[in-house]
Design a protein around this motif. Structure first.
Motif, mmCIF file in Angstrom:
data_model
loop_
_atom_site.group_PDB
_atom_site.id
_atom_site.type_symbol
_atom_site.label_atom_id
_atom_site.label_comp_id
_atom_site.label_asym_id
_atom_site.label_seq_id
_atom_site.Cartn_x
_atom_site.Cartn_y
_atom_site.Cartn_z
ATOM 1 N N ASP A 44 0.847 -1.176 0.000
ATOM 2 C CA ASP A 44 0.000 0.000 0.000
ATOM 3 C C ASP A 44 0.893 1.240 0.000
ATOM 4 O O ASP A 44 1.447 1.612 1.032
ATOM 5 C CB ASP A 44 -0.824 -0.065 1.306
ATOM 6 N N ASP A 102 -7.463 11.022 3.405
ATOM 7 C CA ASP A 102 -8.301 10.380 4.418
ATOM 8 C C ASP A 102 -7.527 10.321 5.749
ATOM 9 O O ASP A 102 -6.441 9.740 5.815
ATOM 10 C CB ASP A 102 -8.625 8.966 3.904
ATOM 11 N N LYS A 105 -6.586 6.659 7.117
ATOM 12 C CA LYS A 105 -5.831 5.707 6.291
ATOM 13 C C LYS A 105 -4.330 5.764 6.595
ATOM 14 O O LYS A 105 -3.749 6.844 6.729
ATOM 15 C CB LYS A 105 -6.102 6.059 4.817
ATOM 16 N N TYR A 107 -0.431 4.056 5.335
ATOM 17 C CA TYR A 107 0.237 3.354 4.238
ATOM 18 C C TYR A 107 1.455 2.581 4.761
ATOM 19 O O TYR A 107 2.025 2.940 5.788
ATOM 20 C CB TYR A 107 0.689 4.361 3.179
#
Ligand SMILES: C[S@@+](CC[C@H](N)C(=O)[O-])C[C@H]1O[C@@H](n2cnc3c(N)ncnc32)[C@H](O)[C@@H]1O
Length: 222
Positions: A44, A102, A105, A107
């Protein structure tokens, strides 16, 4: 956080040609990115300052299945990336700043290529790095490429850069570009960069790549 540098009009349309000309071995650096991040468990990736999508291109064409979010405040740069990746549903492109992503979120890896040297070391560099750290899980890898070095180091490496440029570029243009690098961009020393990254919540970075004034750095979020 403000936009550090506006990439508009011919700076945006001629961008890919510009980097190929002025950054020796840039494409080699891009090509090794997926390998550098191959140990990432969740694939991601956050691409900060993705511009026309040069780094994203290496991930969508690789063998691994990455989910990629590119963010950039320049509409004209992002427009080119949007055209390139319109058929990839694993690529999301956001026009704006990291702070507008967001808020929940996180990563597992990020890249920051050719962005930080546009930010002054008056709090702005640290702010950007902290913003990135906030978006990453603990242990996430950050890969950076940036003009790095103390003033004299940049001066000497700018001479090396001159030697590595393709033949046939107008000398006045070369001198103008080097003058801009030395006097208008905001490179910091290797020590200062390391300090900033650690203050932002990253480990001491490893310099793993160098081509004249450009250095590649690897670090992990603590
Ligand atoms: C030299 S380009 C690098 C593009 C791409 N990373 C590459 O290597 O080809 C710098 C990019 O940083 C973007 N930028 C400027 N301010 C930014 C910010 N605050 N956050 C993220 N990107 C920013 C610019 O719009 C521009 O597209």
């Amino acid at each position: 956080m403000k936009k550090a540098e506006l990439f508009e009009n011919e700076r945006a349309t001629d961008y890919n040609q510009f980097v190929e000309t002025w950054i020796p071995n840039y494409h080699n650096f891009l090509d090794i990115l997926p390998k550098l991040l191959s140990e990432t468990v969740q694939r991601d990736l956050l691409v900060v300052g993705c511009g026309t999508g040069n780094e994203i291109e290496r991930f969508v064409n690789g063998s691994e299945n990455w989910t990629i979010t590119g963010v950039d405040p320049s509409l004209e740069m992002l427009k080119q990336a949007k055209e390139k990746f319109q058929h990839y549903d694993n690529v999301t492109l956001i026009e704006g700043l990291i702070s507008e992503l967001d808020s929940k979120k996180r990563y597992s890896a990020a890249t920051l290529l050719l962005v930080l040297h546009f930010f002054e070391d008056n709090g702005n560099k640290l702010y950007l790095l902290k913003d990135i750290a906030d978006k990453l899980v603990s242990g996430a890898t950050l890969v950076m490429l940036d003009i790095t070095g103390a003033k004299n180091q940049i001066k000497q490496n700018a001479k090396v850069l001159k030697l590595l440029l393709p033949d046939g570029i107008d000398e006045k243009l070369v001198d103008k570009r080097i003058d801009r690098i030395e006097n208008e961009l905001f490179a910091v020393s290797e020590e200062r960069l390391s300090e900033l990254l650690q203050q932002a919540g990253f480990e001491k970075p490893l310099r793993f790549f160098q081509t004249s004034i450009y250095m590649g750095w690897l670090t992990k979020k603590k």
